[in-house]
Design an enzyme around this catalytic site. Sequence first.
Site, PDB file in Angstrom:
ATOM      1  N   GLU A 166       4.007   1.382   1.865  1.00  0.00           N
ATOM      2  CA  GLU A 166       5.305   0.928   2.576  1.00  0.00           C
ATOM      3  C   GLU A 166       6.681   1.025   1.861  1.00  0.00           C
ATOM      4  O   GLU A 166       6.581   1.276   0.612  1.00  0.00           O
ATOM      5  CB  GLU A 166       5.252  -0.426   3.386  1.00  0.00           C
ATOM      6  CG  GLU A 166       4.306  -0.726   4.387  1.00  0.00           C
ATOM      7  CD  GLU A 166       2.780  -0.564   3.901  1.00  0.00           C
ATOM      8  OE1 GLU A 166       2.397  -1.252   3.106  1.00  0.00           O
ATOM      9  OE2 GLU A 166       2.113  -0.134   4.365  1.00  0.00           O
TER      10      GLU A 166
ATOM     11  N   CYS B 126       0.878  -1.164  -0.099  1.00  0.00           N
ATOM     12  CA  CYS B 126      -0.009  -0.022   0.020  1.00  0.00           C
ATOM     13  C   CYS B 126       0.771   1.186  -0.110  1.00  0.00           C
ATOM     14  O   CYS B 126       0.763   2.118  -0.884  1.00  0.00           O
ATOM     15  CB  CYS B 126      -0.800   0.177   1.511  1.00  0.00           C
ATOM     16  SG  CYS B 126      -2.374  -0.617   1.294  1.00  0.00           S
TER      17      CYS B 126
HETATM   18  C1  8X3 Z   1      -0.083  -3.224   3.307  1.00  0.00           C
HETATM   19  C2  8X3 Z   1       0.544  -4.571   3.341  1.00  0.00           C
HETATM   20  O1  8X3 Z   1       1.800  -6.694   3.604  1.00  0.00           O
HETATM   21  O2  8X3 Z   1       2.731  -4.578   5.034  1.00  0.00           O
HETATM   22  O3  8X3 Z   1       0.259  -2.448   2.535  1.00  0.00           O
HETATM   23  O4  8X3 Z   1       0.376  -5.658   5.412  1.00  0.00           O
HETATM   24  S1  8X3 Z   1       1.285  -5.345   4.471  1.00  0.00           S
END
Ligand code: 8X3
Length: 809
Positions: free
Chosen positions: A449, A447
């Site tokens: 990160e 998302c």
């Molecule tokens: C969120 C993905 O895999 O870090 O964007 O939860 S995760």
Amino acid sequence: GRQGYRAGRDRIYNMLDKVSGVTPKIDVERGKYFTESMKETEGEMLCLRWAKALAHIAKNIDIYIDENNLLVGRAGAKPGRYGILFPELDGNIYEAALKGLKERAESPFDYDEEDARVMVEEIAPYWEGKTFFEDLTKALPKETYDLTYDQEDAMKSTYIVNETASFRSSIQWVHDYEKVLKVGFKGIKEEAQAMLDALDPLSPVDNAKKRPFLEAIITVADAIVLWAHRHGDKAREMAATTEDQNRKQELLDIADRCYRVPEFPAENFRDAVQSQWFTQMFSRIEQKTGTIISNGRMDQYFYPFYQADKEAGILTDEEAMELLECMWVAMAEFVDLYISPTGGAFNEGYAHWEAVTIGGQTPDGVDATNELSYLFLRSKQEFPLNYPDLAARIHATSPERFVVEVAKTIKEGTGFPKLINDEEVVPLLLAKGAQFEEAYDYAVSGCAECRMPNRDTYTSSCAYVNFASALEMVLYNGKTVHTGDQVLGLETGNPNNFSTFDEFMAAYNKQTENLLKHAFIQQYHIIRLRAEHFATPLGSSMHKLCMANNIDLHQPNIPGGIDLGYFELMGYGTVVDSLAAIKKLVFEDKVLTMQEVIDACKNNFQGYAIARQYMLNAPKYGNNDTYADAIAKEIDKRAVEFTRAYSDELGVQLDLRLVPFTSHVPFGKVVGATPNGRKDTMPLSDGSSPTQGMDVNGPTAILLSNYKSKNYEYRNRAARLLNIKFSPNCLAGDDGTKKLVDFIRTWCDLKLWHVQFNVVNRETLVEAKKNPDNYRGLIVRVAGYSAYFCELSPDLQDDLIARTTQDAI
Ligand code: 8X3
């Protein structure tokens, strides 16, 4: 509609038309062959077992080549949209889960009866008693368990302290694809072989630990090459029988390429794209990665090939785009299948977002934008599919042309690209121990990160913590409306006895601390169990630290690694606004008593219309109103302080994150009416966005509230997702573009982590919900990703409609 976009894209639309709007199907091959092999290798080192299982899959899986595609490599033989199985996660729940799968509102799946039989009779029995899910449920202490799983059915979450580790083996991840393009799997195999030859033949550690790891690397390198060669054989076979001379030549070229990459280094752009695609597809087969494996900095690692081919006159921009768009469609065909209903609720709209990063800075800290960055944006403008998820890195010296093209792409209204801010991310990565050249070279992942593909080493999935439940636990002295008489939280006393807001806050802080305590206990067991359940030889083969230390990426404590995990604060805006209302109405203005607030919430405002109106009129986060923003900052601070105190002993930096995917919808379903005027079961606010419809001071005020609510002096923080919805009118014309560019620059100056935009009228969404057939092509940004509006559940559609539309910047 899509009609206008079709010109010159026959090949792409021929493929896309076959999959658009079709319910995806389960493809059982991965699960079946994985299980067959795992049965044969019990007792051996896990990483080697995994590599052998991949080799078994590579040898036996059906090879399917689409009649139009220029790229080959699929994880299943079924044409159309498909999802594959990872029984090592949840093979024990197949029979029960299949029952509701076709009908469920969130990302339903289709399956053939024969495939269901294979799942239940051939795959599931082996995994009974062996899955990660079962071990985790057994390991959790009772109090933690009760806050995690539904009392009757562990397949369901309480959505209070929600674990996500049992429906994916790793959180979002990015490989160092450049390594494959440069040395090929032949090079990787030789690297492992050289280390194998150099082992001390008498050393127990070299023999027992390093040798099987290195054998796993060699096995997996051979496996992916075999798989590629089998595609070459198939392409040759198809070429021999096709009448179409053009396609015959394409197939022969494809075959040549499959014999060359990913075994050998890529020689040109076409090789590079095929090599990357084989690698990401085999990686999808290897394990279930949160949001699916991300693509990294494509405009950087493809650029040398693109540039050389363009100079040599063997590649045009149109050809490059066609090849990339073949990849986008193939991504759309592969769907991230969540068998468990909890997983499905996290990923509505068949969400997967294998982020492609463009822009940003080079390892030496200067602007990295190149012609390929612009080509990605152009492809998104001309071919607005919801894959791949495009992420643009923005920094203080991003060139004007780039920001303008980014703004123009956003104005197309599909929510792409999302923006990640180097001015926030780079210093944080440095603070966490990275070198400059690693921090500048980060890739967007999932998302919102970030990953440094040769330095990050943490893959455990983490907890989502419902802060709105903590608030309820204060109001109801340890209980919540939906869990009835069970005391799940702490008994912090009768709130009527609190004489100051500080006392109320102190009780609230105790409740959140308690939930965090259990989230961290959960994490302790997850870290421990993950190492016994999952391995990633392919992923490890591309990671410098894993290769240097001969250790699988799923093992905790990889020497030299930086372990960046997280916990999720769910319902930020909801909680801040509720606390602001209590402070103002009960303790300052004294227009409501605490009991009236409690009664109003308990009764879902029935008979309390006036009280609710007071609550709705109280100060709200997202309006640049210091009253609410100060509370927001306090909550943020408490959360980062908790993790600063307790991360170290877990050996990982569990940073505060505000990135809900679509889970703010199911999390809202377990929370009764709240003192911000939100009704029972309605979605919580998403990420760090204001409460839906409560931001009324314009978009710059949203940015300022976000800025004012952060605690910049702490390094224990990570992604904060921020959704903003504009009306198309507000961004119309060159003037609108300029306003959006200025807005993006302001966001960058304020050091906010992430922002993404919907550019759509509320009326359009309302219409689309009523008449989906007229709006099949409507793409909206949901959380960190975009999805077709008509494929979302009614609840999530309502949530999107309820978000404020900004009519003016
Ligand atoms: C969120 C993905 O895999 O870090 O964007 O939860 S995760």
